[in-house]
Design an enzyme around this catalytic site. Structure first.
Site, short mmCIF file in Angstrom:
data_model
loop_
_atom_site.label_atom_id
_atom_site.label_comp_id
_atom_site.label_asym_id
_atom_site.label_seq_id
_atom_site.Cartn_x
_atom_site.Cartn_y
_atom_site.Cartn_z
CG MET A 182 50.93 -2.84 22.11
SD MET A 182 49.72 -2.17 20.77
CE MET A 182 49.46 -0.48 21.18
N PRO A 183 52.70 -3.68 25.21
CG PRO A 183 54.43 -5.38 26.02
CD PRO A 183 53.18 -5.17 25.24
#
Length: 61
Positions: free
Chosen positions: A1-2
């Site tokens: 999850m950036p």
């Protein structure tokens, strides 16, 4: 999850911040392969009195 944090001086409109979030999300999706629903953008605005360049606050320039 950036998770991407953008720090900038205050003064941008809501429309500008919406466009920034959309384009940054697109860039992250394109370069990492993450899906847009997994990309988080945090926009942190700073007052001009709280940021200095070369020892001079931006508010004093």
């Amino acid at each position: 999850m950036p998770i991407v944090t953008v720090k900038m001086l205050e003064g941008r409109s809501d429309d500008q911040k919406k466009a920034l979030a959309a384009k940054v999300t697109d860039a992250v999706v394109e370069t990492t392969g993450a899906t847009p629903d997994k990309v988080s953008i945090i926009i942190e605005e700073m007052k001009k009195t709280d940021y200095a360049v070369g020892g001079v606050r931006v508010s004093d320039q």
